[in-house]
Design an enzyme around this catalytic site. Structure first.
Site, mmCIF file in Angstrom:
data_model
loop_
_atom_site.group_PDB
_atom_site.id
_atom_site.type_symbol
_atom_site.label_atom_id
_atom_site.label_comp_id
_atom_site.label_asym_id
_atom_site.label_seq_id
_atom_site.Cartn_x
_atom_site.Cartn_y
_atom_site.Cartn_z
ATOM 1 N N HIS B 79 0.845 -1.202 0.000
ATOM 2 C CA HIS B 79 0.000 0.000 0.000
ATOM 3 C C HIS B 79 0.877 1.246 0.000
ATOM 4 O O HIS B 79 2.093 1.169 0.145
ATOM 5 C CB HIS B 79 -0.971 0.024 1.204
ATOM 6 N N GLU B 130 -3.697 4.120 2.200
ATOM 7 C CA GLU B 130 -3.895 4.463 3.610
ATOM 8 C C GLU B 130 -3.889 5.976 3.723
ATOM 9 O O GLU B 130 -3.089 6.652 3.060
ATOM 10 C CB GLU B 130 -2.736 3.868 4.445
#
Lengths: 134, 134
Positions: B79, B130
């Site tokens: 991520h 995120e």
């Protein structure tokens, strides 16, 4: 050896939609698309305060991004690019430690007009790493 | 809305080997491993001049990284984390535009002790994003 993270590259299935999403949904500064025929991609740079995101879309019939998008139709993170001061010294140090350089091992001129090399993902935790001399 | 790229996270099959590679082969500044039992990971931060790489390794039986490594045994980019000033405002803006927030939609406290949320990869070109409030 490695310096700044120059960019993270994301292969996208719809360049206009992805650029619009980063501009309007995520509120980032998005540059105009630029064709890079030598690399088989059209790129859109997203300027963050400390680094860039590079959106990649296939250009031409032999784009290196096409296979990635065939496997990942929604898109995905394609590579990350670290800056180095001396790309030939970096390459030789890495090769001496067993890392594989993609292609013929000679730097090419990248999207920023600077010498770049790619390292084999299997040698770096499954991550395609680009090195760019700055 | 999004600010700095806080970090890029890489799931790795061997944390000690990956940390050693970033320290010795790539010549970066590598911090000591820290267990994050609330997140089911052990992390090693790599400090670059402008951002961080976060190496992730499963901790415990229900680690969210385990499935990713099962699918990607060599590891891979897991991520990327963007900083936001107000995570609840960011969440509400994104949800109003149709983006899905993972889990129950409420921020958790992340590895840096700050509120974080994850956005659905299918809504963002196959990339797990995120958001971290700074």
């Amino acid at each position: 050896m490695i310096g700044r993270l120059n960019h993270v590259a994301i292969a996208v299935p719809d360049l206009a939609a992805a650029a619009d999403q980063y501009r309007n949904t995520l509120g980032a500064t998005v540059r105009a698309p630029q064709d890079e025929p030598d690399h088989g991609v059209t790129v859109v740079f997203i300027e963050l305060p400390n680094t860039k995101i590079e959106l990649l879309y296939p250009l031409g019939d032999n784009s290196p991004i096409k296979g990635f998008l065939d496997k990942n139709p929604s898109g995905g993170i394609h590579h990350m690019c670290f800056e180095v001061e001396d790309i030939l010294a970096a390459r030789d140090t890495l090769k001496a430690q067993g890392a594989r350089v993609l292609g013929d091992g000679e730097p090419k001129i990248g999207a920023h007009g600077k010498p770049v090399l790619f390292l084999h993902p299997k040698d770096f935790n499954g991550c395609l790493i680009e090195l760019e001399q700055v």
